[in-house]
Design a protein around this motif. Sequence first.
Motif, mmCIF file in Angstrom:
data_model
loop_
_atom_site.group_PDB
_atom_site.id
_atom_site.type_symbol
_atom_site.label_atom_id
_atom_site.label_comp_id
_atom_site.label_asym_id
_atom_site.label_seq_id
_atom_site.Cartn_x
_atom_site.Cartn_y
_atom_site.Cartn_z
ATOM 1 N N THR A 1 -55.255 36.077 32.834
ATOM 2 C CA THR A 1 -54.929 35.486 34.125
ATOM 3 C C THR A 1 -54.135 34.206 33.896
ATOM 4 O O THR A 1 -54.138 33.644 32.793
ATOM 5 N N THR A 2 -53.453 33.732 34.928
ATOM 6 C CA THR A 2 -52.616 32.543 34.795
ATOM 7 C C THR A 2 -52.981 31.507 35.845
ATOM 8 O O THR A 2 -53.765 31.769 36.765
ATOM 9 N N GLY B 1 -55.938 25.695 25.458
ATOM 10 C CA GLY B 1 -55.051 24.744 24.781
ATOM 11 C C GLY B 1 -53.585 24.930 25.125
ATOM 12 O O GLY B 1 -52.719 24.333 24.481
ATOM 13 N N TYR B 2 -53.295 25.716 26.154
ATOM 14 C CA TYR B 2 -51.900 25.893 26.567
ATOM 15 C C TYR B 2 -51.836 26.246 28.052
ATOM 16 O O TYR B 2 -52.795 26.763 28.625
ATOM 17 N N GLU B 3 -50.687 25.942 28.658
ATOM 18 C CA GLU B 3 -50.448 26.339 30.045
ATOM 19 C C GLU B 3 -50.031 27.805 30.066
ATOM 20 O O GLU B 3 -49.118 28.206 29.338
ATOM 21 N N THR B 4 -50.671 28.588 30.887
ATOM 22 C CA THR B 4 -50.299 29.996 31.000
ATOM 23 C C THR B 4 -49.002 30.129 31.803
ATOM 24 O O THR B 4 -48.713 29.324 32.680
ATOM 25 N N THR B 5 -48.232 31.139 31.483
ATOM 26 C CA THR B 5 -46.960 31.387 32.157
ATOM 27 C C THR B 5 -47.039 32.663 32.978
ATOM 28 O O THR B 5 -48.007 33.420 32.879
ATOM 29 N N ASP B 6 -46.013 32.916 33.771
ATOM 30 C CA ASP B 6 -46.014 34.084 34.657
ATOM 31 C C ASP B 6 -46.132 35.402 33.900
ATOM 32 O O ASP B 6 -46.666 36.382 34.423
ATOM 33 N N ASP B 7 -45.634 35.441 32.659
ATOM 34 C CA ASP B 7 -45.703 36.682 31.886
ATOM 35 C C ASP B 7 -46.955 36.755 31.005
ATOM 36 O O ASP B 7 -47.041 37.529 30.077
ATOM 37 N N ARG B 8 -47.957 35.890 31.325
ATOM 38 C CA ARG B 8 -49.245 35.850 30.608
ATOM 39 C C ARG B 8 -49.101 35.330 29.182
ATOM 40 O O ARG B 8 -50.010 35.488 28.362
ATOM 41 N N GLY B 9 -47.976 34.686 28.867
ATOM 42 C CA GLY B 9 -47.789 34.128 27.538
ATOM 43 C C GLY B 9 -48.249 32.689 27.462
ATOM 44 O O GLY B 9 -48.723 32.106 28.435
ATOM 45 N N ALA B 10 -48.088 32.100 26.278
ATOM 46 C CA ALA B 10 -48.488 30.707 26.048
ATOM 47 C C ALA B 10 -47.314 29.783 26.339
ATOM 48 O O ALA B 10 -46.234 29.940 25.792
ATOM 49 N N LEU C 1 -59.832 25.396 32.338
ATOM 50 C CA LEU C 1 -60.131 26.143 31.121
ATOM 51 C C LEU C 1 -58.939 26.185 30.173
ATOM 52 O O LEU C 1 -59.119 26.295 28.952
ATOM 53 N N GLU C 2 -57.735 26.093 30.707
ATOM 54 C CA GLU C 2 -56.565 25.961 29.832
ATOM 55 C C GLU C 2 -56.638 24.655 29.050
ATOM 56 O O GLU C 2 -56.349 24.615 27.856
ATOM 57 N N GLU C 3 -57.045 23.599 29.726
ATOM 58 C CA GLU C 3 -57.128 22.294 29.075
ATOM 59 C C GLU C 3 -58.277 22.236 28.077
ATOM 60 O O GLU C 3 -58.126 21.689 26.983
ATOM 61 N N GLY C 4 -59.425 22.813 28.423
ATOM 62 C CA GLY C 4 -60.606 22.671 27.578
ATOM 63 C C GLY C 4 -60.870 23.813 26.620
ATOM 64 O O GLY C 4 -61.659 23.654 25.686
ATOM 65 N N LYS D 1 -46.601 25.399 27.473
ATOM 66 C CA LYS D 1 -46.721 24.069 26.871
ATOM 67 C C LYS D 1 -48.137 23.822 26.364
ATOM 68 O O LYS D 1 -49.116 24.143 27.021
ATOM 69 N N ALA D 2 -48.238 23.226 25.180
ATOM 70 C CA ALA D 2 -49.541 22.881 24.609
ATOM 71 C C ALA D 2 -50.160 21.729 25.403
ATOM 72 O O ALA D 2 -49.504 20.730 25.691
ATOM 73 N N ILE D 3 -51.437 21.862 25.767
ATOM 74 C CA ILE D 3 -52.131 20.828 26.531
ATOM 75 C C ILE D 3 -53.561 20.682 26.035
ATOM 76 O O ILE D 3 -54.065 21.515 25.283
ATOM 77 N N GLY D 4 -54.221 19.614 26.479
ATOM 78 C CA GLY D 4 -55.655 19.450 26.262
ATOM 79 C C GLY D 4 -56.094 19.560 24.826
ATOM 80 O O GLY D 4 -55.644 18.804 23.950
ATOM 81 N N VAL D 5 -56.959 20.534 24.551
ATOM 82 C CA VAL D 5 -57.562 20.681 23.225
ATOM 83 C C VAL D 5 -56.544 20.993 22.137
ATOM 84 O O VAL D 5 -56.844 20.819 20.947
ATOM 85 N N ALA D 6 -55.352 21.430 22.514
ATOM 86 C CA ALA D 6 -54.321 21.722 21.505
ATOM 87 C C ALA D 6 -53.952 20.480 20.715
ATOM 88 O O ALA D 6 -53.494 20.583 19.571
ATOM 89 N N HIS D 7 -54.160 19.294 21.294
ATOM 90 C CA HIS D 7 -53.830 18.044 20.614
ATOM 91 C C HIS D 7 -54.978 17.540 19.747
ATOM 92 O O HIS D 7 -54.881 16.459 19.157
ATOM 93 N N PHE D 8 -56.065 18.313 19.673
ATOM 94 C CA PHE D 8 -57.230 17.880 18.906
ATOM 95 C C PHE D 8 -57.680 18.927 17.893
ATOM 96 O O PHE D 8 -58.815 18.881 17.410
ATOM 97 N N GLY D 9 -56.805 19.867 17.586
ATOM 98 C CA GLY D 9 -57.145 20.895 16.604
ATOM 99 C C GLY D 9 -56.058 21.937 16.522
ATOM 100 O O GLY D 9 -54.997 21.810 17.134
ATOM 101 N N ASP D 10 -56.325 22.998 15.764
ATOM 102 C CA ASP D 10 -55.338 24.053 15.554
ATOM 103 C C ASP D 10 -55.157 24.907 16.809
ATOM 104 O O ASP D 10 -56.036 24.988 17.672
ATOM 105 N N ASP D 11 -54.003 25.550 16.902
ATOM 106 C CA ASP D 11 -53.759 26.553 17.944
ATOM 107 C C ASP D 11 -54.540 27.807 17.558
ATOM 108 O O ASP D 11 -54.254 28.438 16.533
#
Length: 411
Positions: free
Chosen positions: A203-204, A175-184, A169-172, A186-196
């Motif tokens: 959850t992470t 659009g970003y990999e979740t981090t331990d602190d629930r933040g955003a 679901l991060e990829e689709g 690295k940009a992944i997946g759909v982030a390369h095909f549209g706006d953030d």
Amino acid sequence: QTLLMEDREKGTVTPALIAEQVDVAATVVPKAGEVDRKAVVAELIRRFSLWIGKDSTLADNSDHKAWLNAARKKDWRYWQRYQSMLENKMSVTAVDALNDSTDRILGLLEDPGRDGRWDRRGLVVGHVQSGKTGNYTGLVCKAADAGYKIIIVLAGMHNNLRSQTQMRLEEGFLGYETTDDRGAGKAIGVAHFGDDLKTNSATTRADNGDFSKVAAKRFHGISPEERPWLFVVKKQKTVLTALLNWLQTRVADATDIDDGRKLITKLPLLMIDDEADNASVDTGEQLFNEDGTPDEEHQPKTINSLIRQVLHTFTRKAYVGYTATPFANIFIHRRNETKEEGPDLFPKAFIINLAAPSNYVGPARMFGKMTKEGRKGAPVVVLLHGSIVNLHEWDLVAPRLAKTYRVVRFD
């Protein structure tokens, strides 16, 4: 593929046309000389040869208002990102079929902007390993575009499966990999095909990234104006209890005048139940009174109870179960209900059977179906109908079979 999609709207895409458009594309793509032209043509022939049948649907549209039309889909951004990502690696036919299928499912849910109380519960039946996760990722994207604000995905019983679903679901969707602190991250997946789109995840992807009491302290509430919130959680008592408590203490905005329950009226909910036949079903039999009403004192099994209590906290909600083995779900009594949990998870609104693509290899393709002419499956399987009666005969037959087939003996 983009060039061929335009040709496809005008007529049939042939191998000759594919080869011609590959040559056209090669003139404008940098380093095209390094591409294996034959492999590209073969891949495009495969993609444009795929076909998918129509889904089968049973639906009860009582008290349902049709709402999904072209105007509502005009400015969708979550779906457009996901669609573009899929078209980069999948058959355009498969993406079109996914678009049609998720439109049909979303249309059978309720308009998240509809006022008053509503409750839609359905079931999507797919083949084993045939793209159910991709389907509900598309549904999540479209639901977020339509205005659903809280999206809960019930993802199995174990940390690794929950984490795997979070990553998909991060990829689709996120659009970003979740981090331990629930933040955003690295940009992944759909982030390369549209706006953030600045979507929130409670959850992470970490094994311990599930919702918990500790995680709940980080979130004070959810505003209806915010971007959607995603929760990918296990079907586990501690997790679901923490989620239920947080919803009732931090998010609820009203109280039920009849029983004093905390209610969420401003945030429409979409709950996706992955492998809906596993743990979600109440395996205890609910009894009925002489007048036909369900016994409200019935105590459902723990996971079933918690899932239903989460749903019962929202006045506007939709529940969609996904499974390849739907029998436990369709045999839930349609009138099961308790005071604390509300209605059971019977898919009273709809059941959709997803069509498999033409390249899907399942039991029917492997073993064949029984016809008047007999059973004819794939040439990698030989069915021995009791002709081998002891190990001595097996030892005689196995070496001959092994010349052509991979032989496995089950004692």
